[in-house]
Motif scaffolding. Structure first.
Motif, PDB file in Angstrom:
ATOM      1  N   GLU A 154       0.750  -1.283  -0.029  1.00  0.00           N
ATOM      2  CA  GLU A 154      -0.024   0.030  -0.146  1.00  0.00           C
ATOM      3  C   GLU A 154       0.903   1.280  -0.038  1.00  0.00           C
ATOM      4  O   GLU A 154       0.641   2.232  -0.474  1.00  0.00           O
ATOM      5  N   ILE A 155       1.855   1.150   0.658  1.00  0.00           N
ATOM      6  CA  ILE A 155       2.792   2.359   0.921  1.00  0.00           C
ATOM      7  C   ILE A 155       3.694   2.669  -0.433  1.00  0.00           C
ATOM      8  O   ILE A 155       3.459   3.738  -1.011  1.00  0.00           O
ATOM      9  N   ALA A 156       3.938   1.350  -1.137  1.00  0.00           N
ATOM     10  CA  ALA A 156       4.402   1.478  -2.310  1.00  0.00           C
ATOM     11  C   ALA A 156       3.840   2.060  -3.419  1.00  0.00           C
ATOM     12  O   ALA A 156       4.158   2.855  -4.345  1.00  0.00           O
ATOM     13  N   GLU A 157       2.419   1.723  -3.472  1.00  0.00           N
ATOM     14  CA  GLU A 157       1.408   2.260  -4.394  1.00  0.00           C
ATOM     15  C   GLU A 157       1.246   3.728  -4.173  1.00  0.00           C
ATOM     16  O   GLU A 157       0.880   4.597  -5.203  1.00  0.00           O
ATOM     17  N   THR A 158       1.043   4.169  -2.928  1.00  0.00           N
ATOM     18  CA  THR A 158       1.004   5.419  -2.545  1.00  0.00           C
ATOM     19  C   THR A 158       2.149   6.516  -2.855  1.00  0.00           C
ATOM     20  O   THR A 158       1.787   7.533  -3.596  1.00  0.00           O
TER      21      THR A 158
END
Length: 166
Positions: free
Chosen positions: A133-137
């Motif tokens: 999720e952090i990577a996508e953000t």
């Protein structure tokens, strides 16, 4: 895809998503938040599914994952709350409020020494977001996020070594 077309699509699917959200919660506001967050997350890749017959399945999976992640974060908060507030340690925590405030201030200062992006990434990690999720953000590879968090933790551990118990 044009904004007007997206609005029409989302309005068409809103009722079905509200029905899906009812499976997770009966609270009206929580359902609305769940539907809105699903739309927000779907926007990034909607072009891949716009004419796909599995669009609703994809949206449902997004919604389910959002709900599960929120549940896990809330559960983690409750464990911490129960451990420190509903125990015999409550009195000692109250006595040590000044010390705890000082420690929290030191932690915040250490995080503020990081670059803005790394500080934000680490805060998301602390809030319970998954690496993916952090990577996508931040539009980063997941491995980069894992590596950054590892380095950030080592950096913070070094800056806060005075609080380490041997």
């Amino acid at each position: 895809m044009e904004n007007a077309n997206l609005n029409v699509l989302f309005q068409e699917k809103r009722q079905q998503l509200n029905h899906f959200a009812s499976q997770f919660t009966s609270d009206y506001d929580e359902k609305e938040d769940l539907v809105q967050e699903t739309f927000i997350r779907a926007l990034k890749s909607i072009h891949k599914f716009i004419n796909d017959p599995k669009l609703m399945t994809w949206l449902y999976v997004i919604m389910k994952n959002i709900y599960i992640n929120q549940y896990r974060r809330e559960k983690r908060k409750n464990v911490i709350y129960d451990e420190y507030v509903h125990t015999d340690y409550f009195d000692s925590v109250a006595i040590n409020q000044t010390e705890n405030k000082t420690i929290q201030d030191d932690i915040n200062r250490a995080i503020e020494c990081l670059s803005q992006e790394n500080a934000d990434i680490f805060r998301l990690y602390l809030e319970g977001y998954k690496y993916q999720e952090i990577a996508e953000t931040y539009d980063l590879p997941e491995g980069t996020v894992k590596s950054r968090i590892h380095v950030i933790r080592k950096t913070l551990k070094q800056k806060l070594k005075m609080y380490q118990i041997n």
